[in-house]
Design a protein around this motif. Structure first.
Motif, PDB file in Angstrom:
ATOM      1  N   ARG A 267      -5.025   5.059   2.673  1.00 17.44           N
ATOM      2  CA  ARG A 267      -4.289   3.600   2.207  1.00 17.44           C
ATOM      3  C   ARG A 267      -3.170   3.281   2.971  1.00 17.44           C
ATOM      4  O   ARG A 267      -2.822   2.130   3.299  1.00 17.44           O
ATOM      5  CB  ARG A 267      -3.898   4.135   0.611  1.00 17.44           C
TER       6      ARG A 267
ATOM      7  N   GLN B  82       0.734  -1.157  -0.201  1.00 15.49           N
ATOM      8  CA  GLN B  82       0.085  -0.078  -0.055  1.00 15.49           C
ATOM      9  C   GLN B  82       0.878   1.180   0.041  1.00 15.49           C
ATOM     10  O   GLN B  82       0.491   2.274  -0.280  1.00 15.49           O
ATOM     11  CB  GLN B  82      -1.017   0.030   1.166  1.00 15.49           C
TER      12      GLN B  82
ATOM     13  N   ARG C  14      -9.033  -1.897  -5.119  1.00 15.61           N
ATOM     14  CA  ARG C  14      -8.089  -0.638  -4.643  1.00 15.61           C
ATOM     15  C   ARG C  14      -6.875  -1.137  -3.951  1.00 15.61           C
ATOM     16  O   ARG C  14      -5.615  -0.803  -4.480  1.00 15.61           O
ATOM     17  CB  ARG C  14      -8.865   0.258  -3.669  1.00 15.61           C
ATOM     18  N   LEU C  15      -6.837  -2.234  -3.147  1.00 19.05           N
ATOM     19  CA  LEU C  15      -6.150  -2.580  -2.446  1.00 19.05           C
ATOM     20  C   LEU C  15      -5.319  -3.658  -3.080  1.00 19.05           C
ATOM     21  O   LEU C  15      -4.084  -3.636  -2.878  1.00 19.05           O
ATOM     22  CB  LEU C  15      -6.335  -3.123  -1.127  1.00 19.05           C
TER      23      LEU C  15
ATOM     24  N   TYR D 291     -12.780  -2.276  -1.997  1.00 21.95           N
ATOM     25  CA  TYR D 291     -11.324  -2.410  -1.500  1.00 21.95           C
ATOM     26  C   TYR D 291     -10.669  -3.420  -1.880  1.00 21.95           C
ATOM     27  O   TYR D 291      -9.364  -3.086  -2.152  1.00 21.95           O
ATOM     28  CB  TYR D 291     -11.857  -2.628   0.209  1.00 21.95           C
TER      29      TYR D 291
END
Lengths: 192, 192
Positions: free
Chosen positions: B105, A112, B167-168, B164
């Motif tokens: 993040r 991240q 995104r992650l 999520y």
DNA sequence: CTCTGGCGGCACGGAACGTGCCGTCTTGAC
DNA sequence: GTCAAGACGGCACGTTCCGTGCCGCCAGAG
């Protein structure tokens, strides 16, 4: 410029480094894991690590890949719903177990704030799992077991996202019950 | 033992620290963010930071909380499906925007190898968002717009997990299209 | 008035960083 | 058979940041 020559690489040193990283990460945790510590444990010069890996996380990623036999193939009993549950449960058993979870979790966390690691983690690991799942889903779509008008990628995000969300964001843990419930819920839909 | 006395705390210093942390994290990234750097930028002694926060991530969490007005209330137009899309899009616009995403993040990442931060992030932030969503979903269940036999928590995991996850874990980004598609897919179900 | 405790500032020892240089050893090219 | 290239383990270095302790200053409470 010292051009890297992988064919001259000492494989014994490489695997010693990877094993030391895995062991130390288990013992002291990712926070206290250091390149110096790995080198000392592996009986290796620091340079040997810096020569082949950009960061301690990269070493750990290699460790994760070497541990997972990378057999991401899906079962195919003809019943997608059951196969998905089986596969996801197997994933939890390995990746979510005490042997790999700490490393996988640390990698996701580190990724991240390390764009290169994020890319590497995706390219070399997550995308493989995703591709295997997509193949099974596309097959089910052709067999009429799953709606054919939906991008398999979206289905993967829906199914797998739930578990990752629970693991990474909440204090809850992922178990067989959640997996079954998620798959069933996703198939049946939220509408009454 | 120096017992903390919050009433004597210098609020100017506190907000200067938080602001400096937010700014520096934007400028140099989380990796290069250091307590020393924050203290210098804020014009504050290092001790003042160590006195009130356990880690740089904790400062950032306070920064995230102070930036978000924490108005997690859901709209209620009578149409859950539309309300969910609206709310999730709003979440993406703020948390997923360039102003907050880097901090959020970084916090999620750091929380993966810092149990106390993980707990704090959940208790003070994620659980609040989750609770607001759960309330709206329960209302919809009572109104018969969502199946009433499913735990709202599971529904939240299904809906939010997808974003999520994307995104992650993946290189993809979350946009309005995915949100709409996910909500629609979740409501209709995967069955043909 | 005096004591308490937060404040900014400074200094310290320690850990780990990333880099450079060394002498040794293996390997492949000539 | 010789020799240069390069990976290796080992060591040393300067740098950054950590977390802690101590200082004198100042404000508010008793």
């Amino acid at each position: 410029m010292a051009t890297r020559r992988p064919e001259r690489r000492n494989e014994e040193s490489a695997s010693a480094v990877i094993q030391a990283a895995l062991d130390l990460c288990q013992e002291v945790g990712y926070r206290k894991l250091s390149i110096e510590g790995i080198a000392a444990r592996a009986g290796v010069g620091k340079n040997t690590i810096y020569r082949w890996w950009p960061s301690k996380a990269a070493v750990l990623l290699d460790g994760l890949l070497s541990t997972m036999t990378m057999d991401a193939s899906f079962p195919d009993t003809g019943d997608v719903r059951a196969d998905l549950k089986t596969q996801m449960a197997a994933g939890i058993r390995t990746l979510g177990g005490p042997g790999l979870l700490p490393h996988y979790r640390a990698l996701i966390g580190e990724a991240q704030h390390d764009p290169e690691l994020h890319q590497a983690l995706w390219d070399r690991f997550v995308s493989k799992l995703s591709a295997a799942a997509a193949a099974r889903i596309e097959l089910a779509q052709k067999q009429g077991q799953i709606r054919a008008d939906v991008d398999p990628v979206l289905i993967i995000e829906l199914l797998y996202g739930a578990g990752y969300y629970r693991r990474l964001l909440t204090p809850r843990t992922v178990d067989q019950e959640q997996i079954d419930a998620i798959v069933d819920l996703a198939f049946q839909g939220l509408a009454p």
